[in-house]
Design a protein around this motif. Structure first.
Motif, PDB file in Angstrom:
ATOM      1  N   ASP A 122       0.796  -1.143   0.118  1.00  0.00           N
ATOM      2  CA  ASP A 122      -0.026   0.262  -0.111  1.00  0.00           C
ATOM      3  C   ASP A 122       0.879   1.318   0.120  1.00  0.00           C
ATOM      4  N   GLU A 125       2.367   1.871  -3.393  1.00  0.00           N
ATOM      5  CA  GLU A 125       1.476   2.298  -4.281  1.00  0.00           C
ATOM      6  C   GLU A 125       1.061   3.956  -3.918  1.00  0.00           C
ATOM      7  N   LEU A 126       1.043   4.347  -2.699  1.00  0.00           N
ATOM      8  CA  LEU A 126       0.864   5.883  -2.695  1.00  0.00           C
ATOM      9  C   LEU A 126       2.006   6.539  -3.058  1.00  0.00           C
ATOM     10  N   CYS A 129       2.022   5.615  -7.295  1.00  0.00           N
ATOM     11  CA  CYS A 129       0.932   5.700  -8.336  1.00  0.00           C
ATOM     12  C   CYS A 129      -0.159   6.528  -8.109  1.00  0.00           C
ATOM     13  N   ARG A 130      -0.066   7.482  -7.038  1.00  0.00           N
ATOM     14  CA  ARG A 130      -1.379   8.384  -6.562  1.00  0.00           C
ATOM     15  C   ARG A 130      -1.089   9.647  -6.700  1.00  0.00           C
ATOM     16  N   LEU A 132       0.958  11.638  -5.303  1.00  0.00           N
ATOM     17  CA  LEU A 132       0.855  12.284  -3.821  1.00  0.00           C
ATOM     18  C   LEU A 132       1.812  13.370  -4.076  1.00  0.00           C
ATOM     19  N   THR A 188      -5.927  10.223   2.697  1.00  0.00           N
ATOM     20  CA  THR A 188      -5.386   9.546   1.510  1.00  0.00           C
ATOM     21  C   THR A 188      -5.631   8.110   1.355  1.00  0.00           C
ATOM     22  N   TRP A 189      -5.871   7.388   2.399  1.00  0.00           N
ATOM     23  CA  TRP A 189      -5.866   5.999   2.395  1.00  0.00           C
ATOM     24  C   TRP A 189      -7.350   5.602   2.800  1.00  0.00           C
TER      25      TRP A 189
END
Length: 481
Positions: A122, A125-126, A129-130, A132, A188-189
């Motif tokens: 996770d 990924e943050l 791919c997000r 951020l 954010t999650w």
């Protein structure tokens, strides 16, 4: 050291998600240092406990029941609640003994427990791919915060925002021994967001969540204290924690550890720790604000999730009182021209007048006004459950009597009776509704899912009208999503 073991029922492999009834983890509670044994039989607690926070109320008329109806019901603490997942089955003991006073170490047994909120995949990924942005990531190297320009840049064509996290730069810094701090995970999650929303409702204090990812054998921060309470949940790897007693008890937000740097350094260097332990995945450590702590990763990559509780203190009542005194014209009087405010002798007479005026003015401030001020900090400190704009719009467009809705999770409200109907007070606005909607409104706010066409006291068409309004206001959400 004294040892007490309080096992909770084990459901191995359960992942923490938004439904608290699905979150169960085994715990071994290990008081260390100053903590003494309190023999309590292991049991599943399902009871009302003494409140651990002041619940604010506003001034104004009350409901027909004799008191304003609040949007933060008294919590039933058990091991299936968010708090129970953090402290084990005896949440009453935590509320009366540990909250704001003493650390508590809860060991995971066979179940994974709260590590299911977030894992290393996770986090990757943050970071990659997000999209951020810099405010949501800090990088710490050798105890100092790295300039965000060293790991951010443009996102490329169509995403030219210049402070987006550059994953390859973060990877390089991490491989060189830097610690990564993912901030604001409660925004954010999704799994962390849901957990924090529920926990904030149970505690009646705002909460936030950060994750700390440390390379092998690295220490992110030197010994320090926080100005908010924290629950530390080990997510991956192992981390050695050393906890020392406070040098400044119950620090306020404007009293950071840097104000006592020398004392903090000396306490951590010279005194035996109150807790000296290694956290494994699933372990949870509660630290009241002011307790000194430092952690070092062991072996491989170590990650922990820290949930910070921004406690409302008695000093918040002082601040509310002072803020309400700006209506007293005696305290708005200008000081004389030429007065040297640095001269205690020149200032003494004016200060005496202010003290006398304060004593008189403070006594006349109604508690309802203070509650209104304090509740604003609590109600705006934690956001309620997210509203899904597209899903919600489609649901609203097709709304009919057969649909079901429920109150939005984590919503703070206050319902009062006024002369010409009902007033539903939210964090940022007030909604006036006809008195005839009272039974239906109370059913909707009760928390259980309600069928639109079967609301008490209203016909099907009126039920649709009321629910449509409350969906638009963000008070209700579809019962399934």
């Amino acid at each position: 050291m004294s040892l007490k073991v309080r096992p909770t029922p084990v459901r191995a492999g359960v992942r923490l998600v938004s439904t608290m009834a699905e979150r169960t983890a085994a715990r071994t509670v290990v008081p260390r240092g100053l903590l003494t044994r309190v023999p309590v039989a292991a049991r599943r607690v399902s009871m009302m406990v003494a409140p651990i926070a002041v619940r604010a109320e506003l001034s104004g008329p009350v409901t027909d029941a004799g008191a304003p109806e609040q949007g933060v019901p008294a919590s039933v603490y058990s091991d299936s609640t968010a708090l129970g997942q953090l402290v084990g089955p005896d949440a009453e003991l935590f509320a009366t003994r540990h909250w704001g006073r003493e650390p508590l170490l809860s060991r995971a047994a066979d179940a994974i427990g709260p590590t299911g909120l977030l894992d290393l995949d996770d986090i990757d990924e943050l970071l990659s791919c997000r999209g951020l942005r810099a405010p949501f990531l800090r990088v710490v190297r050798d105890g100092a915060v790295v300039d965000s320009a060293d790991f951010t840049g443009s996102g490329g064509v169509g995403a030219e925002i210049g402070d987006q996290v550059r994953d390859e730069r973060v990877a390089a810094l991490f491989s060189e021994g830097a610690t990564l701090v993912l901030q604001g995970l409660h925004r954010t999650w999704s799994t962390v967001m849901d957990f924090c929303t529920e926990l904030a409702g149970e505690l009646a204090h705002p909460v936030q969540a950060n994750a700390y990812v440390t390379p092998p054998q690295s220490q992110g921060f030197a010994a320090h204290y926080d100005v908010h309470d924290v629950f530390v949940m080990q997510v991956a790897g192992r981390k050695h924690w050393r906890i020392h007693t406070p040098v400044h008890t119950d620090p306020l937000r404007n009293q950071p550890w840097e104000m006592h740097r020398d004392c903090v350094t000396a306490r951590a260097r010279d005194d035996e720790p109150a807790i000296d332990t290694v956290l494994e995945p699933g372990d949870v450590l509660y630290l009241p604000r002011g307790w000194l702590h430092a952690a070092t990763a062991l072996g491989g990559v170590s990650a922990h999730l820290t949930i910070g509780v921004h406690v409302i203190t008695r000093f918040a009542l002082v601040e509310a009182l002072v803020a309400l005194l700006d209506d007293d014209e005696r305290l708005r009087v200008s000081l004389p021209l030429g007065l040297d405010v640095a001269d205690p002798a020149a200032l003494a007479g004016h200060l005496d007048v202010v003290r006398e005026t304060l004593a008189d003015a403070v006594a006349s401030v109604p508690v309802e006004a203070v509650a209104g001020r304090v509740r604003e900090r609590v109600w705006t400190g934690s956001r309620p459950e997210p509203v899904r704009p597209i899903n919600g719009s489609l649901f609203l467009h097709d709304l009919g009597p057969a649909d079901t809705v429920r109150r939005r999770g984590g919503l703070r409200y206050r319902l009062t009776t006024v002369d010409d109907g009902l007033m539903l007070e939210l964090a940022d606005r007030k909604i006036q509704l006809p008195a005839v909607t009272g039974p239906a409104l109370r059913a909707l706010l009760g928390g259980a899912a309600q069928r639109v066409g079967r609301l008490p006291g209203l016909g099907e068409d009126d039920g649709v009208v009321l629910v449509r309004r409350l969906l638009r206001e963000g008070v209700l959400v579809p019962a399934t999503r």
